[in-house]
Design an enzyme around this catalytic site. Structure first.
Site, PDB file in Angstrom:
ATOM      1  N   ASP A   1      -8.792  -0.732  -9.917  1.00  0.00           N
ATOM      2  CA  ASP A   1      -9.545  -1.185  -8.749  1.00  0.00           C
ATOM      3  C   ASP A   1     -10.729  -0.253  -8.527  1.00  0.00           C
ATOM      4  O   ASP A   1     -11.848  -0.524  -8.942  1.00  0.00           O
ATOM      5  CB  ASP A   1      -8.632  -1.233  -7.524  1.00  0.00           C
ATOM      6  CG  ASP A   1      -9.376  -1.648  -6.255  1.00  0.00           C
ATOM      7  OD1 ASP A   1     -10.589  -1.934  -6.319  1.00  0.00           O
ATOM      8  OD2 ASP A   1      -8.755  -1.681  -5.178  1.00  0.00           O
TER       9      ASP A   1
ATOM     10  N   GLU B   1      -1.307  -0.726  -9.381  1.00  0.00           N
ATOM     11  CA  GLU B   1      -2.760  -0.695  -9.218  1.00  0.00           C
ATOM     12  C   GLU B   1      -3.262   0.707  -8.896  1.00  0.00           C
ATOM     13  O   GLU B   1      -2.792   1.345  -7.955  1.00  0.00           O
ATOM     14  CB  GLU B   1      -3.162  -1.666  -8.107  1.00  0.00           C
ATOM     15  CG  GLU B   1      -4.649  -1.770  -7.872  1.00  0.00           C
ATOM     16  CD  GLU B   1      -4.988  -2.854  -6.847  1.00  0.00           C
ATOM     17  OE1 GLU B   1      -6.154  -2.869  -6.391  1.00  0.00           O
ATOM     18  OE2 GLU B   1      -4.107  -3.668  -6.495  1.00  0.00           O
TER      19      GLU B   1
ATOM     20  N   LYS C   1     -14.185  -6.581  -6.550  1.00  0.00           N
ATOM     21  CA  LYS C   1     -14.504  -6.708  -5.131  1.00  0.00           C
ATOM     22  C   LYS C   1     -16.013  -6.837  -4.978  1.00  0.00           C
ATOM     23  O   LYS C   1     -16.771  -6.045  -5.555  1.00  0.00           O
ATOM     24  CB  LYS C   1     -13.990  -5.501  -4.342  1.00  0.00           C
ATOM     25  CG  LYS C   1     -12.469  -5.395  -4.318  1.00  0.00           C
ATOM     26  CD  LYS C   1     -12.009  -4.161  -3.566  1.00  0.00           C
ATOM     27  CE  LYS C   1     -10.479  -4.096  -3.517  1.00  0.00           C
ATOM     28  NZ  LYS C   1     -10.011  -2.857  -2.861  1.00  0.00           N
TER      29      LYS C   1
ATOM     30  N   LYS D   1       0.849  -1.180   0.000  1.00  0.00           N
ATOM     31  CA  LYS D   1       0.000   0.000   0.000  1.00  0.00           C
ATOM     32  C   LYS D   1       0.891   1.238   0.000  1.00  0.00           C
ATOM     33  O   LYS D   1       1.740   1.409   0.891  1.00  0.00           O
ATOM     34  CB  LYS D   1      -0.906   0.007   1.229  1.00  0.00           C
ATOM     35  CG  LYS D   1      -1.967  -1.090   1.220  1.00  0.00           C
ATOM     36  CD  LYS D   1      -3.022  -0.838   0.167  1.00  0.00           C
ATOM     37  CE  LYS D   1      -4.173  -1.822   0.280  1.00  0.00           C
ATOM     38  NZ  LYS D   1      -5.214  -1.572  -0.741  1.00  0.00           N
TER      39      LYS D   1
ATOM     40  N   ASP E   1      -0.050  -0.995  -4.848  1.00  0.00           N
ATOM     41  CA  ASP E   1      -1.412  -0.451  -4.864  1.00  0.00           C
ATOM     42  C   ASP E   1      -1.386   0.980  -4.360  1.00  0.00           C
ATOM     43  O   ASP E   1      -1.119   1.238  -3.190  1.00  0.00           O
ATOM     44  CB  ASP E   1      -2.323  -1.307  -3.983  1.00  0.00           C
ATOM     45  CG  ASP E   1      -3.778  -0.861  -4.069  1.00  0.00           C
ATOM     46  OD1 ASP E   1      -4.080   0.045  -4.875  1.00  0.00           O
ATOM     47  OD2 ASP E   1      -4.607  -1.427  -3.338  1.00  0.00           O
TER      48      ASP E   1
END
Length: 369
Positions: free
Chosen positions: A243, A218, A267, A163, A191
């Site tokens: 995403d 991402e 998701k 992250k 990400d």
């Protein structure tokens, strides 16, 4: 079979340590749990983990829409009629995908138990035997992230999702530190969670990232800027994943038409549950786009639902459903064999919910009949 009763529980799942991403820090994880009971006494469990930054919902709004709109609507409906259930939900409220996901997941759990088959048998049958689990590194100093990565490698992990999403160059330092610590044989996925905002901010560091041999980058830009993803994709050899820019069929059509990504992160909380997720996977597969089942840091309930989707489709090449591994206390018993997960053959979601722990973590609940 008809739905007779729906209980809704607003809970707070305790994290072992705070979860830090570009747009927020979570000391614990709010979640809405649904217990759906049929007239013949079969129980299905569902979960909603809304996020105002991603799904446009809050725990408070989700609890309210479940209580006042969706639960009353589904009483008396057949939980096996997935297409009709979604059409009904869409007819009374637009959007709210995380709220709809809770109902969808509960229907699949209930249907699988009624038919005595795992949920993945309801969406194509089992395709994958097992998936490697990627450890997610929260944003921290380069030294802290590198140290955590080294510890996880010793535990058997072979891939990481990092992250990032603060200042671009500081993020590059984080990635470089982790790569130096774990070596070149460990997979690193980055990400950004929209944190770099624009293609202008992203493109200057693409060469540095290419040299660090990352698996993919991402969502570096804002969710609704599909054209920026197209521009970045034309300037780098790093595979790009979308995403937050993908919720449902509308966004998937644009991504496919513009060839805006190599991969998409599906998701359940963004698209509305198991049934819509499978539809998105079919669209991606036809366009030659690889899929990942992503996490909103759900409990065993929502995580198990995501795994059933991933195991049923060859379009899915990776998963990152690690929520249960991050909690000091969970309501379910989803089992991991780190660094892999292998689903069992039990019906429905294949997990048991501890209602004592559920009651302990519950802040407010309601029964709709």
């Amino acid at each position: 079979m008809k739905i007779q009763e729906i209980e809704i529980f607003a809970i707070d799942l305790p994290l072992i340590e705070p979860f830090v991403v570009s747009y927020d820090t979570y000391p614990s994880m709010p979640s809405i749990i649904v217990k759906m009971t049929s007239e013949c006494g079969v129980v299905g469990w569902g979960e909603s983990v809304p996020d105002d930054h991603v799904t446009g919902e809050t725990p408070e709004s989700t609890y309210a829409v479940l209580k006042t709109k969706l639960a009353p609507l589904l009483i008396g409906q057949n939980p096996l009629e997935f297409e009709r259930i979604h059409e009904l939900m869409d007819s009374v409220v637009r959007g709210v995908p995380a709220a709809k996901a809770a109902m969808d997941i509960a229907c699949f759990d209930l249907a699988g138990k009624k038919l005595n088959v795992p949920a993945y048998q309801l969406v194509g049958g089992r395709y994958h035997e097992k998936f490697p689990i990627t450890h997610v590194l929260s944003i921290g100093t380069p030294e802290k992230m590198a140290k955590e990565a080294a510890e996880r490698v010793k535990q058997g992990y072979r891939s990481f999702k990092m992250k990032v999403g603060t200042e671009v160059q500081k993020d590059v330092e984080r990635i470089r530190a982790v790569r130096a610590e774990v070596g070149n044989e460990i997979a690193i996925r980055v990400d950004v969670n929209q944190g770099w905002k624009t293609s202008a901010n992203t493109m200057p560091v693409l060469r540095e990232l290419e040299a660090l041999d990352i698996d993919w980058l991402e969502q570096p830009v804002l969710a609704d800027d599909i054209d920026a993803m197209v521009e970045i994709k034309s300037k780098t050899t790093i595979p790009l994943m979308i995403d937050e820019g993908l919720h449902g069929e509308k966004e998937m059509r644009e991504i496919i038409a513009k060839r805006a990504a190599d991969k998409v992160n599906i998701k359940l909380m963004k698209c509305g549950g198991i049934y819509p997720a499978i539809k998105l996977a079919h669209m991606a597969e036809m366009a030659g786009i690889e899929c990942q089942i992503g996490s909103m840091v759900e409990s065993s309930v929502g995580s198990a639902a995501g795994f059933h989707v991933a195991f049923a489709s060859k379009a899915f090449k990776s998963v990152e459903l690690t929520g249960p591994l991050k909690f000091s206390k969970d309501i379910g018993n989803l089992h991991y064999d780190v660094p892999f997960i292998q689903l069992n053959e039990r019906p429905g979601l294949g997990i048991e919910v501890d209602e004592v722990i559920l009651a302990e973590l519950c802040q407010v609940s309601v029964v709709v009949k």
